[in-house]
Design a protein around this motif. Structure first.
Motif, mmCIF file in Angstrom:
data_model
loop_
_atom_site.group_PDB
_atom_site.id
_atom_site.type_symbol
_atom_site.label_atom_id
_atom_site.label_comp_id
_atom_site.label_asym_id
_atom_site.label_seq_id
_atom_site.Cartn_x
_atom_site.Cartn_y
_atom_site.Cartn_z
ATOM 1 N N ASP A 124 2.734 -8.038 0.544
ATOM 2 C CA ASP A 124 3.997 -8.776 0.605
ATOM 3 C C ASP A 124 4.067 -9.875 -0.452
ATOM 4 O O ASP A 124 5.134 -10.119 -1.040
ATOM 5 C CB ASP A 124 4.207 -9.353 2.000
ATOM 6 C CG ASP A 124 4.603 -8.287 3.018
ATOM 7 O OD1 ASP A 124 4.958 -7.163 2.601
ATOM 8 O OD2 ASP A 124 4.544 -8.570 4.228
ATOM 9 N N SER A 135 3.393 3.646 9.537
ATOM 10 C CA SER A 135 3.466 2.618 10.590
ATOM 11 C C SER A 135 2.266 1.678 10.586
ATOM 12 O O SER A 135 2.285 0.641 11.250
ATOM 13 C CB SER A 135 3.567 3.286 11.963
ATOM 14 O OG SER A 135 2.370 3.993 12.268
ATOM 15 N N TRP A 136 1.230 2.019 9.846
ATOM 16 C CA TRP A 136 -0.005 1.235 9.886
ATOM 17 C C TRP A 136 0.146 -0.151 9.258
ATOM 18 O O TRP A 136 -0.635 -1.059 9.546
ATOM 19 C CB TRP A 136 -1.126 1.984 9.166
ATOM 20 C CG TRP A 136 -1.641 3.184 9.888
ATOM 21 C CD1 TRP A 136 -0.937 4.012 10.705
ATOM 22 C CD2 TRP A 136 -2.965 3.709 9.821
ATOM 23 N NE1 TRP A 136 -1.744 5.026 11.158
ATOM 24 C CE2 TRP A 136 -2.996 4.868 10.633
ATOM 25 C CE3 TRP A 136 -4.111 3.321 9.151
ATOM 26 C CZ2 TRP A 136 -4.142 5.630 10.797
ATOM 27 C CZ3 TRP A 136 -5.262 4.083 9.299
ATOM 28 C CH2 TRP A 136 -5.280 5.218 10.119
ATOM 29 N N LEU A 137 1.120 -0.309 8.385
ATOM 30 C CA LEU A 137 1.314 -1.607 7.748
ATOM 31 C C LEU A 137 1.600 -2.701 8.776
ATOM 32 O O LEU A 137 1.246 -3.860 8.558
ATOM 33 C CB LEU A 137 2.452 -1.534 6.722
ATOM 34 C CG LEU A 137 2.188 -0.632 5.516
ATOM 35 C CD1 LEU A 137 3.450 -0.454 4.691
ATOM 36 C CD2 LEU A 137 1.071 -1.196 4.650
ATOM 37 N N GLN A 138 2.202 -2.315 9.899
ATOM 38 C CA GLN A 138 2.497 -3.286 10.956
ATOM 39 C C GLN A 138 1.533 -3.193 12.139
ATOM 40 O O GLN A 138 1.551 -4.055 13.016
ATOM 41 C CB GLN A 138 3.926 -3.087 11.482
ATOM 42 C CG GLN A 138 5.029 -3.298 10.458
ATOM 43 C CD GLN A 138 5.279 -2.058 9.621
ATOM 44 O OE1 GLN A 138 5.406 -0.965 10.135
ATOM 45 N NE2 GLN A 138 5.344 -2.233 8.319
ATOM 46 N N ASP A 139 0.711 -2.171 12.175
ATOM 47 C CA ASP A 139 -0.137 -1.895 13.342
ATOM 48 C C ASP A 139 -1.556 -2.398 13.082
ATOM 49 O O ASP A 139 -2.341 -1.767 12.373
ATOM 50 C CB ASP A 139 -0.150 -0.384 13.601
ATOM 51 C CG ASP A 139 -0.795 -0.010 14.926
ATOM 52 O OD1 ASP A 139 -1.706 -0.725 15.369
ATOM 53 O OD2 ASP A 139 -0.389 1.021 15.510
ATOM 54 N N ASN A 162 -4.590 -0.285 11.297
ATOM 55 C CA ASN A 162 -5.014 -0.714 9.959
ATOM 56 C C ASN A 162 -6.383 -1.398 9.971
ATOM 57 O O ASN A 162 -6.915 -1.751 8.911
ATOM 58 C CB ASN A 162 -3.951 -1.569 9.257
ATOM 59 C CG ASN A 162 -3.785 -2.968 9.835
ATOM 60 O OD1 ASN A 162 -4.722 -3.616 10.294
ATOM 61 N ND2 ASN A 162 -2.549 -3.466 9.767
ATOM 62 N N HIS A 174 -5.584 -10.520 11.672
ATOM 63 C CA HIS A 174 -4.217 -10.091 11.993
ATOM 64 C C HIS A 174 -3.476 -9.926 10.668
ATOM 65 O O HIS A 174 -2.779 -10.829 10.221
ATOM 66 C CB HIS A 174 -3.529 -11.127 12.876
ATOM 67 C CG HIS A 174 -2.233 -10.647 13.453
ATOM 68 N ND1 HIS A 174 -2.100 -10.212 14.755
ATOM 69 C CD2 HIS A 174 -0.999 -10.513 12.902
ATOM 70 C CE1 HIS A 174 -0.858 -9.849 14.990
ATOM 71 N NE2 HIS A 174 -0.168 -10.021 13.873
ATOM 72 N N GLN A 223 -0.821 -7.797 8.406
ATOM 73 C CA GLN A 223 0.322 -6.886 8.448
ATOM 74 C C GLN A 223 1.095 -6.976 7.144
ATOM 75 O O GLN A 223 0.966 -7.937 6.384
ATOM 76 C CB GLN A 223 1.252 -7.238 9.614
ATOM 77 C CG GLN A 223 0.643 -7.061 10.992
ATOM 78 C CD GLN A 223 1.571 -7.537 12.088
ATOM 79 O OE1 GLN A 223 1.921 -8.718 12.150
ATOM 80 N NE2 GLN A 223 1.994 -6.617 12.947
ATOM 81 N N LYS A 278 5.229 -5.744 5.549
ATOM 82 C CA LYS A 278 6.536 -5.180 5.869
ATOM 83 C C LYS A 278 6.558 -3.686 5.529
ATOM 84 O O LYS A 278 5.726 -3.202 4.768
ATOM 85 C CB LYS A 278 7.617 -5.929 5.088
ATOM 86 C CG LYS A 278 7.733 -7.395 5.489
ATOM 87 C CD LYS A 278 8.722 -8.140 4.605
ATOM 88 C CE LYS A 278 8.775 -9.604 4.977
ATOM 89 N NZ LYS A 278 9.669 -10.375 4.062
ATOM 90 N N PRO A 279 7.519 -2.939 6.093
ATOM 91 C CA PRO A 279 7.564 -1.490 5.848
ATOM 92 C C PRO A 279 7.660 -1.140 4.366
ATOM 93 O O PRO A 279 8.226 -1.890 3.566
ATOM 94 C CB PRO A 279 8.823 -1.047 6.602
ATOM 95 C CG PRO A 279 8.987 -2.068 7.684
ATOM 96 C CD PRO A 279 8.552 -3.362 7.068
#
Length: 209
Positions: A65, A83-87, A91, A99, A101, A103-104
């Motif tokens: 990001d 979906s792993w970028l937020q999970d 990840n 923690h 993460q 964004k998509p």
């Protein structure tokens, strides 16, 4: 094409900045230390076009990001890890008590294909095993492949994290990477660069396959 390798973050991940004579640039796996990566891009006076992710483990996405927002560029990732970028479980960051993460992604890779981004032509190979959506980026004209955590100098990627499989990883390496010319440079997600020929000859995980 030239490239600059930056080793970043607590697990010493390799981030790559690729650039051509037009000063167009691609960033592969900005894993951490986003400000430092951006300063390097500025120092080289580059014009970033995209971020390419080999996979979505936390140590490869931690600065996504920061770099994306600084330069206003899209992120490419395979659909199996979209979906792993937020999970944080998938990840892997929660496993290491972090923690992390992002964004998509704007661009989803759904199959093996040739990407043309600015003046760059890239063959995308699906190389799962370390993770389900791992890909390698092969620059045929420059004879270099960015293998993420599939293949290392003298080793292969770990397969004990979510969705990993050593059998699938070895099949990926042999069918997608070991078929490249022996002089092909392998730029991995960790450790020094190597060549396909060197790994054919001495990698203990591959010689008995």
């Amino acid at each position: 094409m030239k490239y600059s390798m930056m080793t970043v973050g607590p697990v010493q991940e390799n981030t790559y900045i690729l650039y051509n004579e037009k000063k167009e640039a691609l960033i592969i796996d900005p894993g951490a230390e986003g400000k430092r990566i951006n300063k390097k891009i500025e120092a080289l006076e580059l014009k970033p076009l995209a971020i390419l992710l080999t996979h979505a483990h936390f140590d490869h996405i931690g600065a996504v990001d920061d770099v994306r927002e600084k330069w206003g560029i899209p992120v490419y990732i395979h659909e199996n890890e979209e979906s792993w970028l937020q999970d944080i479980k998938r990840n892997g960051s929660s496993f290491f008590h972090q923690h992390i993460q992002a964004k998509p992604a704007e661009k989803i890779i759904r199959k093996e294909e040739k990407l043309v981004i600015g003046g760059f032509s890239i063959d995308v190979f699906e190389t799962p095993g370390h993770s389900p959506g791992s890909v390698s980026y092969y620059f045929r004209g420059e004879n270099i492949v960015f293998s993420g955590d599939a293949l290392f100098s003298g080793s292969i990627g770990r397969t004990d994290l979510y969705g990993g499989s050593q059998r699938i990883l070895l099949e990926s390496i042999h069918s997608r990477l070991m078929t490249l010319p022996e002089e092909t440079v392998v730029a991995s997600g960790h450790g020094p660069v190597t060549t396909i020929g060197d790994e054919m000859d001495s990698n203990p995980f591959l010689t008995g396959f």
